[in-house]
Design a protein around this motif. Structure first.
Motif, mmCIF file in Angstrom:
data_model
loop_
_atom_site.group_PDB
_atom_site.id
_atom_site.type_symbol
_atom_site.label_atom_id
_atom_site.label_comp_id
_atom_site.label_asym_id
_atom_site.label_seq_id
_atom_site.Cartn_x
_atom_site.Cartn_y
_atom_site.Cartn_z
ATOM 1 N N VAL A 316 -9.211 -3.738 31.819
ATOM 2 C CA VAL A 316 -8.723 -3.749 30.437
ATOM 3 C C VAL A 316 -7.910 -2.489 30.151
ATOM 4 C CG1 VAL A 316 -9.380 -3.807 27.997
ATOM 5 C CG2 VAL A 316 -10.642 -5.184 29.665
ATOM 6 N N LEU A 317 -8.415 -1.331 30.601
ATOM 7 C CA LEU A 317 -7.672 -0.090 30.382
ATOM 8 C C LEU A 317 -6.326 -0.141 31.099
ATOM 9 C CD1 LEU A 317 -7.530 2.788 29.260
ATOM 10 C CD2 LEU A 317 -8.610 3.567 31.396
ATOM 11 N N ALA A 318 -6.297 -0.649 32.316
ATOM 12 C CA ALA A 318 -5.037 -0.762 33.057
ATOM 13 C C ALA A 318 -4.046 -1.647 32.303
ATOM 14 C CB ALA A 318 -5.300 -1.320 34.458
ATOM 15 N N ASP A 319 -4.526 -2.733 31.715
ATOM 16 C CA ASP A 319 -3.645 -3.618 30.942
ATOM 17 C C ASP A 319 -3.051 -2.897 29.736
ATOM 18 O OD1 ASP A 319 -4.033 -5.758 32.635
ATOM 19 O OD2 ASP A 319 -5.597 -6.685 31.414
ATOM 20 N N ARG A 320 -3.889 -2.126 29.020
ATOM 21 C CA ARG A 320 -3.399 -1.422 27.836
ATOM 22 C C ARG A 320 -2.400 -0.335 28.225
ATOM 23 N NH1 ARG A 320 -6.196 -5.010 26.632
ATOM 24 N NH2 ARG A 320 -4.127 -5.902 26.996
ATOM 25 N N LEU A 321 -2.638 0.366 29.322
ATOM 26 C CA LEU A 321 -1.700 1.395 29.769
ATOM 27 C C LEU A 321 -0.379 0.764 30.199
ATOM 28 C CD1 LEU A 321 -4.112 3.664 31.854
ATOM 29 C CD2 LEU A 321 -3.086 4.206 29.639
ATOM 30 N N TYR A 322 -0.463 -0.364 30.870
ATOM 31 C CA TYR A 322 0.746 -1.049 31.329
ATOM 32 C C TYR A 322 1.548 -1.579 30.141
ATOM 33 C CZ TYR A 322 3.757 -4.248 33.925
ATOM 34 O OH TYR A 322 4.850 -4.899 34.442
ATOM 35 N N ASP A 323 0.864 -2.167 29.172
ATOM 36 C CA ASP A 323 1.534 -2.669 27.969
ATOM 37 C C ASP A 323 2.316 -1.564 27.271
ATOM 38 O OD1 ASP A 323 0.503 -5.187 28.375
ATOM 39 O OD2 ASP A 323 -1.110 -4.984 26.900
ATOM 40 N N ILE A 356 -4.477 -3.702 40.156
ATOM 41 C CA ILE A 356 -3.883 -2.927 41.250
ATOM 42 C C ILE A 356 -2.368 -2.927 41.141
ATOM 43 C CG2 ILE A 356 -3.507 -2.880 43.753
ATOM 44 C CD1 ILE A 356 -6.379 -3.970 44.048
ATOM 45 N N SER A 357 -1.807 -4.099 40.880
ATOM 46 C CA SER A 357 -0.361 -4.236 40.761
ATOM 47 C C SER A 357 0.176 -3.371 39.620
ATOM 48 C CB SER A 357 -0.002 -5.710 40.534
ATOM 49 O OG SER A 357 1.363 -5.866 40.244
ATOM 50 N N ARG A 358 -0.491 -3.427 38.478
ATOM 51 C CA ARG A 358 0.006 -2.695 37.314
ATOM 52 C C ARG A 358 -0.185 -1.185 37.461
ATOM 53 N NH1 ARG A 358 -1.307 -6.562 32.027
ATOM 54 N NH2 ARG A 358 0.320 -8.078 32.542
ATOM 55 N N LEU A 359 -1.316 -0.762 37.990
ATOM 56 C CA LEU A 359 -1.540 0.670 38.188
ATOM 57 C C LEU A 359 -0.577 1.250 39.215
ATOM 58 C CD1 LEU A 359 -5.443 0.800 38.089
ATOM 59 C CD2 LEU A 359 -3.869 1.772 36.401
ATOM 60 N N THR A 360 -0.263 0.460 40.233
ATOM 61 C CA THR A 360 0.707 0.915 41.231
ATOM 62 C C THR A 360 2.077 1.098 40.603
ATOM 63 O OG1 THR A 360 -0.501 -0.147 43.041
ATOM 64 C CG2 THR A 360 1.826 0.333 43.419
ATOM 65 N N ALA A 361 2.457 0.169 39.729
ATOM 66 C CA ALA A 361 3.744 0.299 39.032
ATOM 67 C C ALA A 361 3.753 1.547 38.152
ATOM 68 C CB ALA A 361 4.009 -0.948 38.195
ATOM 69 N N LEU A 362 2.645 1.828 37.476
ATOM 70 C CA LEU A 362 2.568 3.011 36.622
ATOM 71 C C LEU A 362 2.541 4.297 37.450
ATOM 72 C CD1 LEU A 362 0.012 1.755 33.941
ATOM 73 C CD2 LEU A 362 2.505 1.895 33.753
ATOM 74 N N ALA A 363 1.991 4.221 38.649
ATOM 75 C CA ALA A 363 2.006 5.386 39.542
ATOM 76 C C ALA A 363 3.428 5.703 39.987
ATOM 77 C CB ALA A 363 1.114 5.122 40.756
ATOM 78 N N ARG A 364 4.239 4.681 40.200
ATOM 79 C CA ARG A 364 5.649 4.913 40.533
ATOM 80 C C ARG A 364 6.343 5.618 39.365
ATOM 81 N NH1 ARG A 364 5.841 -0.741 42.267
ATOM 82 N NH2 ARG A 364 5.488 -0.841 44.522
ATOM 83 N N ASP A 365 6.040 5.152 38.148
ATOM 84 C CA ASP A 365 6.648 5.765 36.967
ATOM 85 C C ASP A 365 6.255 7.240 36.836
ATOM 86 O OD1 ASP A 365 7.698 3.274 36.367
ATOM 87 O OD2 ASP A 365 6.176 2.792 34.863
#
Length: 376
Positions: A316-323, A356-365
């Motif tokens: 849930v936290l990963a979703d909110r950070l990605y949003d 995993i997919s979303r956190l990886t994208a945020l790690a790139r950012d």
């Protein structure tokens, strides 16, 4: 800044360093029900998305087909708000009624099914933007946010509040609890009767939700009744976040993460295990508020999550950070090692792969936050 080594008196808190980064663990937000309703719009990441900005994979014709179907669906919502009971309800709490045509026969919604990263949320938000109705008459939220709204307002008040809407969009429609199944199935049935059009995304077909989690016949019966409200659109393809993109960036050290947190205005800095403990004390409906104002999240000591409950809170936290497009800079283990093999093979595997997919994208950012020459 010089800090005295003399401890502060017991009755006086230590003086905070004004340059110190923020901490998620220090936040315990309260979210009033009014905010839950007002924030039922596409999140910041999807403010500007439209059907025209969706780039279908040329090798996946189902993606192009979905765009066409959704454009037609949005255009069909341009008429009067139709209620099966011959009324239209307007206003925040459903006050004010006027006569309207009877709702058309057939499914009152579309259901976007597909794997993580094929652009379902992009398309759902585009549908919300394309629907010719003022924002107050259309709602957008995750399944969790919808159940939280019912908890905050009560069932009958939620029905009255949403019955005046032209469209309700539900993202990540995954039923993880039999009680939520009955709750949402009943709610959507009431909204369909009131003439509200529905749109939803999920990683599983409506008739397959819950398989591998609960074997109760009652669960499947509720799902079958709910699935009749939707026209299902299958969207095939690979995760666009990895399509033609480099692998996740190399890990940073604790020192690099801490230094970057101190140098980045609006960044938070937390020890990963301590953050996981803190999430257990904050209701998931408040995770969005937990990230208010953050420009970056810095985490030290990332390690595998210890159990399923903790893992689902992290999702849930990963979703909110990605949003909210909040970059995540971390030290420790890479994000693709957060969840055990048992978790990745279980009933919640699609949630974990999405995280995993979303956190990886945020790690790139987040890599751009590190001083050039210091990145690994």
């Amino acid at each position: 800044m010089t800090v005295s080594s003399t401890p502060a008196p017991a009755d006086r808190p230590p003086i905070a360093d004004p340059a110190a980064p923020l901490s998620l663990c220090a936040r315990e937000p309260h979210v009033p029900a009014e905010r839950l309703v007002a924030e039922m719009v596409p999140p910041p990441r999807f403010d500007a998305v439209r059907f025209g900005t969706y780039i279908p994979d040329p090798n996946q014709p189902s993606q192009t087909e979905a765009v066409g179907v959704l454009e037609s669906f949005a255009a069909g919502l341009g008429g009067a708000h139709a209620s099966g009971k011959g009324t239209v309800r307007r206003g925040f709490l459903g006050f004010g009624r006027a006569k309207a045509p009877k709702a058309p026969a057939g499914p009152r919604g579309v259901y976007l099914d597909g794997g993580y990263g094929v652009g379902k949320t992009h398309l759902l938000a585009s549908l919300w933007h394309a629907t010719p109705a003022e924002p107050a008459l259309k709602a957008f939220g995750t399944f969790v946010e919808l159940t939280n709204l019912v908890g905050a307002l009560g069932f009958q008040q939620t029905v009255r509040t949403l019955s005046g809407h032209r469209l309700l969009c539900i993202d990540e429609f995954e039923l993880d609890d039999p009680g939520d199944t009955v709750l949402v199935s009943t709610l959507l049935g009431k909204l369909v009767e009131a003439g509200v059009a529905l749109a939803a995304t999920s990683n599983t077909l409506p008739g397959k939700l819950g398989e591998g989690r609960f074997a109760a016949a009652d669960f499947l019966r509720e799902i079958q009744g709910l699935s009749a409200h939707f026209r299902t659109l299958r969207i095939d393809g690979e995760d666009y976040r990895h399509r033609g993109l480099p692998e996740a960036p190399a890990l940073f050290s604790d020192e690099q993460v801490t230094k970057t947190a101190h140098a980045t205005e609006g960044a938070s800095l937390d020890d990963f295990p301590r953050l996981l403990d803190h999430l257990a004390r904050v209701h998931p409906s408040r995770y969005g508020a937990l990230t208010d104002g953050l420009k970056a999240v810095c985490l030290t000591g990332v390690r595998p999550v210890p159990d399923q409950s903790t893992a689902l809170r992290l999702v849930v936290l990963a979703d909110r950070l990605y949003d909210r497009e909040v970059p995540v800079l971390a030290s420790g283990l890479p994000f693709d090692r957060l969840f055990s093999e048992e978790m990745l093979e279980g009933g919640y595997r699609k949630k974990y792969f999405r995280a995993i997919s979303r956190l990886t994208a945020l790690a790139r950012d987040a890599k751009r936050l590190v001083t050039p020459g210091e990145a690994p």
